[in-house]
Design an enzyme around this catalytic site. Structure first.
Site, mmCIF file in Angstrom:
data_model
loop_
_atom_site.group_PDB
_atom_site.id
_atom_site.type_symbol
_atom_site.label_atom_id
_atom_site.label_comp_id
_atom_site.label_asym_id
_atom_site.label_seq_id
_atom_site.Cartn_x
_atom_site.Cartn_y
_atom_site.Cartn_z
ATOM 1 N N SER A 167 2.058 10.482 24.631
ATOM 2 C CA SER A 167 0.701 9.994 24.868
ATOM 3 C C SER A 167 -0.165 11.199 25.198
ATOM 4 O O SER A 167 0.346 12.249 25.611
ATOM 5 C CB SER A 167 0.705 9.007 26.054
ATOM 6 O OG SER A 167 -0.609 8.740 26.501
ATOM 7 N N TYR A 180 2.768 6.672 34.915
ATOM 8 C CA TYR A 180 2.802 6.763 33.450
ATOM 9 C C TYR A 180 2.607 8.201 32.993
ATOM 10 O O TYR A 180 3.328 8.696 32.115
ATOM 11 C CB TYR A 180 1.715 5.859 32.877
ATOM 12 C CG TYR A 180 1.634 5.832 31.374
ATOM 13 C CD1 TYR A 180 2.597 5.161 30.617
ATOM 14 C CD2 TYR A 180 0.581 6.460 30.703
ATOM 15 C CE1 TYR A 180 2.509 5.114 29.233
ATOM 16 C CE2 TYR A 180 0.484 6.419 29.320
ATOM 17 C CZ TYR A 180 1.460 5.752 28.587
ATOM 18 O OH TYR A 180 1.370 5.707 27.212
#
Length: 280
Positions: A167, A180
């Site tokens: 990501s 995350y």
């Protein structure tokens, strides 16, 4: 679960992934399903796994067995073969068995797409240990287990391609996503490390780092949490292009390129599909 006995391989057609067998984790829906379908359209046969059940610490619903069955149908509708398994990527033994079943059915493994992942959002001091365990367990240990389960088969095939899904949160910071972000930075680091370690086996290891991917279920859950951010915090999510949401096909296109022989000399790279977020 589809068994090996039910596999009837179709004639190999054309496409950039013709004659390749691809493992996709988190294939029940979302990006994982899209990768499986688009890679099937490029000629690949698919080994698809998904947890098909809840993950402690994650509030939004996971894919269901019906979702994975739909992925199977959509791949078969494109003329490719697929074997599916209900597997938690945090369970190395179960994952190893599922991969072995797929390799037994298809005879080889050429490409791994370590896609399965979860996300939570809250201020750092409000993140529970259960949320941390979910992010690190699925996003990091799950990728580790996927690659461990796949490596012997990639070596046996004389090499192959590993594509992890990280990501932009694995490259930059941002509010509300500490667990995350930590997990995705780990994925980027692991990718770079294995590109060096596994090069001797002719295994290429790259990662795709998407920006905010259009995903109705997760977006619906997370969007309200970001409405209270300050202007400075929101600026961390700014993009160079005026289309901040990334479509699933955008990410899948990058995955297909890295999986294909077009990228035969590409390894250890981070491919950003983020509308220029990292550039800013």
């Amino acid at each position: 679960m589809t068994t090996a006995q039910e596999i009837t391989s179709a004639e190999k057609g054309g496409g950039r992934l013709a004659r390749k067998v691809v493992l996709v984790t988190g294939a029940g829906r979302g990006q994982g399903r899209n990768h499986a379908i688009r890679m099937a359209e490029e000629g690949a046969d698919i080994i698809a796994v998904d947890i098909c059940g809840p993950v402690a610490g994650i509030e939004y619903p996971m894919a269901s067995e019906e979702d994975l069955a739909l992925t199977e149908k959509m791949v078969r509708d494109r003329g490719r073969s697929i074997i599916t398994s209900k597997v938690d990527v945090r369970d190395l033994n179960a994952l190893t068995s599922a991969v072995q079943e797929g390799v037994t059915a298809f005879g080889r493994l050429d490409v791994v797409v370590a896609n399965a992942g979860v996300i939570t959002a809250s201020r750092f001091e409000e993140h529970s240990i259960q949320e941390w365990e979910a992010n690190l367990g699925v996003n990091v240990v799950g990728v580790r287990n996927t690659l461990l389960a796949a490596m012997p088969h990639l070596v046996a095939a004389g090499g192959g391609s590993v594509v992890t899904i990280s990501s932009v949160s694995g490259l930059v910071g941002g509010s509300l996503l500490s667990a995350y972000i930590a997990s995705k930075h780990a994925v980027v680091g692991l990718t770079r490390a294995l590109a060096i370690e596994w090069g001797v086996h002719r295994i290429r290891v790259n990662t795709v780092s998407p920006g905010a991917v259009a995903n109705t279920g997760i977006a619906t859950h997370l969007q309200p949490l970001f409405q209270g951010l300050s202007e400075k915090e929101r600026s961390a999510f700014a993009t160079a292009l005026p289309n901040p949401l990334i479509m699933r096909d955008d990410t899948s296109a990058a995955v297909i390129y890295l999986a294909s022989d077009d990228a035969r000399n590409v390894t250890g790279t981070v491919m950003e599909v983020d509308a220029g977020l990292v550039a800013i």
